[in-house]
Design an enzyme around this catalytic site. Structure first.
Site, PDB file in Angstrom:
ATOM      1  N   GLU A 152       0.864  -1.251  -0.093  1.00 25.40           N
ATOM      2  CA  GLU A 152       0.117  -0.037  -0.103  1.00 25.40           C
ATOM      3  C   GLU A 152       0.946   1.416   0.045  1.00 25.40           C
ATOM      4  O   GLU A 152       1.680   1.306   0.701  1.00 25.40           O
ATOM      5  CB  GLU A 152      -0.972   0.000   1.288  1.00 25.40           C
ATOM      6  CG  GLU A 152      -1.936   1.127   1.179  1.00 25.40           C
ATOM      7  CD  GLU A 152      -2.897   1.257   2.585  1.00 25.40           C
ATOM      8  OE1 GLU A 152      -3.790   2.021   2.466  1.00 25.40           O
ATOM      9  OE2 GLU A 152      -2.197   0.869   3.421  1.00 25.40           O
ATOM     10  N   GLU A 249     -12.188   1.516   6.301  1.00 26.41           N
ATOM     11  CA  GLU A 249     -11.153   2.033   7.163  1.00 26.41           C
ATOM     12  C   GLU A 249     -11.426   3.508   7.319  1.00 26.41           C
ATOM     13  O   GLU A 249     -10.633   4.317   6.654  1.00 26.41           O
ATOM     14  CB  GLU A 249      -9.959   1.553   6.590  1.00 26.41           C
ATOM     15  CG  GLU A 249      -8.839   1.788   7.567  1.00 26.41           C
ATOM     16  CD  GLU A 249      -7.316   1.719   6.830  1.00 26.41           C
ATOM     17  OE1 GLU A 249      -6.354   1.288   7.471  1.00 26.41           O
ATOM     18  OE2 GLU A 249      -7.187   2.023   5.639  1.00 26.41           O
TER      19      GLU A 249
END
Length: 268
Positions: A152, A249
């Protein structure tokens, strides 16, 4: 929890670092299950033992779909991960093995291999080469364990020194190392802050995307609270053939259940 579109369906997982923080960690599993979440993700499961986590997941009827590799203590150079730090190789390897142990025991299919910050006193090319070597080492172990690693890129506004420059850089590493074992964690919030053009970038990187997360910008709030048109984004995710989970998230800015209206008509 799912949301249907004419083009397909999106499955949502509750990120228990961000959601249900009005409850102690051990109570968040049941709280998420009561709202309809059949899957959860947890950045740092390591404060609980594997048997305790297994018990909580079984009691809630849930699957853990994503965990992160361990991060170093807050305020240290490895607080966001150690893969970019040449002097932290042993810490990195120990963390990978610990994450794979948790993944194996809890049947977690995907581990986020945290890149961490690039040390200011290390040449950028050397740091990146060391990072790729670390990903190669981790991929060999993950492949043997039947686990997918995802990389990520965290936006530079929130983490100015983060090593991975972009989602595209993450995809390039995945392609180079082993695209069957290593993929991209495509976080729409980080992608928006780090350049926008969300749908086109998602579709271009789709072959390498192994996990998806959502939040809005600014503020990392619930989808629909900011500038991202999540009706369009999620419809395109559904149409893309992506069959994985979409991790929620985001900061609910209040009781989590009150923040879930953005999912619309939903089923567990």
């Amino acid at each position: 929890m799912r949301r249907s579109f004419p083009s397909g369906e999106v499955r949502f997982a509750a990120n228990l670092k961000w959601l249900y923080t009005e409850h102690p960690l051990e109570e968040r599993f049941d709280a998420a299950a009561s709202a309809g979440f059949a899957a959860v993700e947890l950045a740092s499961p390591y404060e609980l033992t594997v048997p305790r986590l297994r018990s909580l997941l079984d009691a809630a009827g849930q699957q853990m779909v994503l965990i992160n590799t361990p991060a170093g203590p807050a305020g240290t150079s490895t607080a966001m991960g150690s893969a970019f730090t040449p002097s932290a190789r042993e810490q990195f390897r120990d963390g990978v093995m610990r994450a794979l142990e948790y993944a194996a025991e809890l049947s977690v299919p995907t581990v986020h291999l945290m890149a961490g910050a690039k040390p200011e006193d290390v040449d950028g090319a050397r740091a990146f080469a060391g990072y790729v070597a670390n990903v190669v080492w981790a991929a060999e172990r993950a492949r043997a364990a039947g686990v997918t690693l995802v990389l990520e890129a965290i936006n530079k506004r929130d983490q100015p020194g983060y090593g991975l420059e972009s989602m595209e850089a993450a995809a390039a590493v995945a392609r180079e190392v082993d695209p069957m074992t290593v993929g991209v964690l495509f976080d729409f919030y980080h992608a928006q802050v780090g350049g926008g053009n969300l749908v086109e970038r998602f579709e271009a990187l789709r072959p390498w995307i192994g996990h998806v997360q959502v939040a809005d910008n600014p503020g990392r709030g619930r989808p629909g609270s900011g500038e991202i048109n999540y009706d369009v984004v999620l419809s395109r995710v559904a149409a893309s053939g992506y069959e994985g989970w979409v991790g929620c998230e985001y900061d609910p800015a209040g009781p989590t259940d009150e923040s879930l209206a953005w999912i619309g008509e939903r089923t567990s």
